[in-house]
Design an enzyme around this catalytic site. Structure first.
Site, short mmCIF file in Angstrom:
data_model
loop_
_atom_site.label_atom_id
_atom_site.label_comp_id
_atom_site.label_asym_id
_atom_site.label_seq_id
_atom_site.Cartn_x
_atom_site.Cartn_y
_atom_site.Cartn_z
N ALA A 180 40.39 96.90 100.58
CA ALA A 180 39.99 96.72 101.97
C ALA A 180 40.76 97.70 102.83
CB ALA A 180 40.27 95.30 102.43
N GLU A 240 45.23 92.66 105.50
CA GLU A 240 44.63 93.60 106.44
C GLU A 240 44.86 93.14 107.88
OE1 GLU A 240 43.99 96.23 104.94
OE2 GLU A 240 43.75 95.39 102.94
N1 B3K Z 1 45.60 100.81 103.76
C1 B3K Z 1 44.54 100.61 102.81
C2 B3K Z 1 44.60 101.50 101.64
C3 B3K Z 1 44.06 102.86 101.87
C4 B3K Z 1 43.98 103.61 100.57
C5 B3K Z 1 43.64 105.05 100.78
N2 B3K Z 1 43.46 105.76 99.55
C6 B3K Z 1 44.46 99.20 102.35
C7 B3K Z 1 45.70 98.42 102.49
O1 B3K Z 1 46.69 98.63 101.85
O2 B3K Z 1 45.71 97.54 103.31
ZN ZN Z 2 47.97 97.59 103.17
#
Ligand code: B3K
Ligand code: ZN
Length: 873
Positions: free
Chosen positions: A269, A305
């Site tokens: 996500a 998230e």
């Molecule tokens: N921040 C995103 C992950 C993005 C990955 C890019 N290759 C999900 C998370 O860790 O919440």
């Molecule tokens: Zn994250």
């Protein structure tokens, strides 16, 4: 776009951007093949940058249509444009407005980075560097801008249009069949948090009033017809919002919060501001289709998230080297949330199992890197267990070292001092140093060194003086001594030795500061058993000579549930490592089985979830890590099967009794709560051992469970158990399940994964067949992970077959995906991370396959980076 020479980016080379972009106005006219993006950027020179520097905007696969500066066409010699960049050679040394128009083909975007289509829904993924696939930009996390986004689409094709921030305007474009929505996000953010969604989506909604009195409209949007399956995710959003207020004092800061589920997604996500986009696997749940583990994952990832809204979005990262700043901290926060929602002890055991299986493995292999890496060629390859899971352990250690009050004050301080900024690990630690008055310089080293420290402990009892001394020595090759919080206590033959005292142990924790130290407890009349690293208080490998009898004393009497579980695991590990070294599959479970029997009699019914964990054996990968060299996966598999069989025979009657006592009352309503899930987990752990001891009886029981089960958890457990017993019952079960769920891709993923993990030679042929299944698609990351990923990561005997055919299967998939979705190709390739541990024949086969991949011309940067490091390390 392919890059021939992977360029290394180094932390030490960081310098601020020469320009800033304060405001971004986007006008995006969605079209399946010709989406037009107009970006109006308010640019100014950065006072911290180089005066007069060119403006170098990033691009990736872009087609420039037009560019204007302050309303004027740019002279052709004033700029240079290519698919990978737009450079203004001599931009004004004052604020100016740049208008850039690009054209995209979202339907042709198979990388699933930037703007793409998933099942007809337009969606975006920009982290880490996907925004540059939408428009030319300063695509780096320390450039923060306020975004206004106008999205336009055919109303019939995309009735729902979502963006970051708050909705400000919507309407029809008269006479065109098209409509639009304008979204404004008042919070400055880096481009990686940009998102939009356009499509035909169903939704479930609620409202949440924040502690600041803001009324938030919360929505979860899914494929029409699947709205009922979004209810659990919606509830998890609300619980996350409340929890972050109560525990971290963080309130939500927009009027809307939307979650959208899409079926083609490279990872779990994404925390885009106000518009989290999810892999549908982590949103959709119904009793018919989701297991207890699915519900727990949904809850954890929704929370993760959402929590990023503060740890990541309000306070973001200065550069990608600081990735752990948002990821490690946010994993810690979601782990705490899940622990509060469920059983803390059970959750901690799960966290540590994952940490040891994934992060310790990574740290012991060629892809090892510091939690804050110092260099990378492809940042998308650094979303790793080390950055996430070890990053979270560092935060947990900080809390243990500082105590609840200072940790809480430090978090407050961190958010207050860095709100609206792009921060570093140093900023994070500075907040805790400021509130606690402590020097955290030595602690900071945890971020800098790869590898898992070893902690060797020896104990000596002196009966005459009733004293007990523990000597500690830590060792991290090429690394310094790291401050280690060691939660500990002493246990005697009939319970915790509460009278033992040691002034260097505070609140149950001794902190090892240097390389070696020793502490002495007084008032220890009998030789005790030390219970060390309670709750796994530091991510280290503990080495202490201890016999099985002492470990089983801990299983009986340790007040720390984590160490009780760990004691049982370590006895099993000892038995399995010894048995893997012999060709004999017959095993005696002996005192281990007796201890488990006593444990089950006393406690199974009062805490079934914990009992299920105590009963489950270390995985084949865990055993391989323990053996660490000259690994023969077949021997390990034989040993583990032997121990399951021995335990099943020794405990059979009890296990059957437990299955009966824990059965759900017929017609009882389904609940995914932790207690009900725990009962199912123990029943299924029992069935697994019963089937190991008596495959025929086990197959019959499993077949019946498969038919009668009221939950996906029970059905899938039965299928998993049957999958290990060759024969007609298995094939009947597999076929029946496949037919029953033919229209349920997420359930078929489970079915693919179970079949891919069958530890038999014929599995390769089965996988080849399944690749032709109508539901399988190489373009969908979930399908690829379910079939090929589960094989490579979860079937050690067949992936590491001596003839190299398993390695070749993975290599074929990597080759097939490299051109279309290099991120997924690279991720699959990390399955080779333990190749050097294997016995020489298998290791040579792995090396051959890796070298063949390395020599493929025009390899993506993602795959070139992983294959290069895997071979070099
Ligand atoms: N921040 C995103 C992950 C993005 C990955 C890019 N290759 C999900 C998370 O860790 O919440
Ligand atoms: Zn994250």
């Amino acid at each position: 776009m392919r890059t021939e020479t992977p360029q290394t980016i180094r932390l030490e080379d960081y310098r601020p951007s020469d320009h800033l972009i304060d405001r971004v106005e986007l006008d995006i006219r969605l079209d399946p093949h010709a989406t037009r993006v107009e970006a109006v950027l308010a640019v100014r020179p950065n006072p911290e940058g180089v005066p007069g520097a060119p403006l170098a905007l990033d691009g990736d696969d872009l087609a420039l249509v037009a560019v204007e500066l302050d309303g004027q066409r740019l002279a052709p010699d004033a700029y240079a444009a290519s698919p990978s960049g737009l450079i203004l050679h001599a931009p004004p040394q004052r604020p100016f407005v740049l208008r850039v128009e690009t054209r995209l083909d979202p339907s042709a975007n198979t990388k699933l980075m930037g703007l793409y289509r998933s099942g007809g829904v337009y969606c975006t993924q920009c982290e880490a560097d996907g925004f540059r696939r939408i428009t030319y930009f300063l695509d780096r996390p320390d450039v923060l801008s306020v975004y206004t986004t106008r999205i336009e689409a055919e109303r019939a094709e995309a009735p729902v249009l979502l963006g970051n921030g708050n909705p400000v305007e919507a309407g029809d474009v008269p006479g065109t069949g098209r409509h639009f929505a304008v979204w404004h996000d008042p919070h400055p953010k880096p481009a990686y948090l940009f998102a939009l969604v356009g499509g035909n989506l169903g939704g479930v909604r609620t409202t949440f009033t924040t502690m600041e009195g803001r009324e938030v409209a919360v929505g979860v949007h899914v494929e029409p017809g699947k709205e009922e399956r979004a209810a659990y995710a919606l509830d998890a959003v609300v619980r996350s919002m409340r929890w972050d207020e109560e525990v971290f004092g963080r309130a939500y800061d927009l009027d809307v919060f939307n979650v959208v589920a899409v079926s083609d997604f490279n990872m779990g996500a994404m925390e885009n501001k106000g518009l989290n986009i999810f892999n549908d696997k982590y949103v959709l749940a119904s009793p018919e289709t989701a297991t207890d583990a699915d519900y727990a994952h949904i809850e954890a990832i929704i929370a993760h998230e959402y929590f990023h809204n503060w740890s990541g979005n309000r306070v973001t990262c200065r550069d990608w080297f600081q990735l752990c700043l948002k990821e490690g901290l946010t994993v810690f926060r979601d782990q705490e949330f899940s622990s509060d929602m469920r059983s803390r002890a059970v959750h901690r055991i799960g966290e540590v199992r994952t940490l040891r299986a994934r992060q310790f493995t990574e740290d012991a292999g060629p892809l090892a890197h510091p939690v804050r890496p110092r260099q990378y060629a492809e940042i998308n390859n650094f979303y790793t267990a080390t950055v996430y899971e070890k990053g979270a352990e560092i935060v947990r250690m900080l809390k243990t070292l500082l105590g609840e009050a200072d940790f809480g004050a430090g978090m407050e301080r961190y958010f207050a001092d860095n709100d609206g900024r792009a921060a570093t690990v140093e900023d994070f630690l500075a907040a805790f140093a400021a509130v606690s008055g402590r020097d955290l310089a030595a602690f900071a080293q945890w971020y800098e060194h790869p590898g898992t420290p070893k902690l060797a402990v020896e104990g000596r009892h002196d009966a005459a003086s009733a004293r007990y001394t523990l000597s500690f020595r830590q060792d991290l090759p090429n690394g310094p001594a790291l401050p280690m919080p060691i939660a500990l206590g002493l246990v005697g033959a009939s319970g915790a030795l509460d009278g033992a005292v040691c002034e260097r142990v505070r609140d149950g924790v001794f902190v090892l500061e240097g390389e070696a130290d020793a502490i002495t407890f007084a008032n220890v009349p009998e030789p005790p058993v030390p219970s060390l690293l309670r709750g796994f208080s530091a991510p280290v490998r503990l080495e202490m000579a201890m016999d099985d009898a002492d470990r089983l004393t801990l299983l009986r009497h340790d007040p720390d549930p984590f160490n009780r579980w760990h004691a049982a695991q370590s006895v099993a590990t000892r038995l399995l490592v010894d048995a893997s070294a012999t060709a004999d599959a017959r095993m005696e479970a002996g005192p281990y089985a007796e201890a488990l029997a006593a444990f089950l009699d006393a406690e199974a019914l009062s805490d079934p979830a914990f009992a299920a964990l105590v009963l489950s054996l270390p995985g084949e990968g865990d055993i391989a890590n323990e053996i660490a060299r000259n690994v023969d996966p077949d021997a390990i598999h034989r040993a583990r099967t032997g121990l399951r069989r021995a335990l099943g025979s020794a405990l059979g009657t009890r296990l059957a009794g437990l299955r009966d006592s824990l059965a759900d009352a017929p017609g009882a309503p389904f609940s995914p709560d932790a207690a009900s899930a725990g009962r199912r987990a123990l029943r299924n752990a029992a069935l697994d051992l019963i089937a190991a001891a008596d495959p025929e009886a086990g197959a019959a029981l499993a077949e019946r469970q498969l038919t009668e089960a009221a939950t996906m958890t029970d059905r899938l457990a039965a299928l998993g158990i049957l999958s290990l017993i060759p024969g007609a019952a298995r094939e009947r079960a597999v076929d029946g399940f496949g037919e029953r769920y033919a229209a349920e891709p997420l359930v078929l993923d489970k079915w693919f994964a179970i079949q891919a993990a069958i530890p038999e030679e014929a599995t390769l042929a089965r996988i080849a067949r399944l690749k032709g299944h109508p539901a399988f698609a190489m373009t969908n990351p979930n399908r690829v992970r379910a079939l090929i990923g589960a094989f490579a990561m979860g079937n050690p005997t067949q992936f590491a077959r001596a003839d190299g055919a398993g390695f070749a299967l993975l290599a074929d998939t990597v080759r097939a995906l490299d051109g279309t979705n290099p991120q997924i190709a690279a991720k699959l390739l990390t399955a080779f991370g333990s190749w050097r541990m294997l016995e020489p024949g298998r290791a040579a086969a792995a090396r051959g396959v890796l070298e063949a991949i390395r020599s493929i011309p025009n390899l993506s940067r993602d795959v070139a980076d992983i294959v290069g490091r895997t071979l070099a390390g």
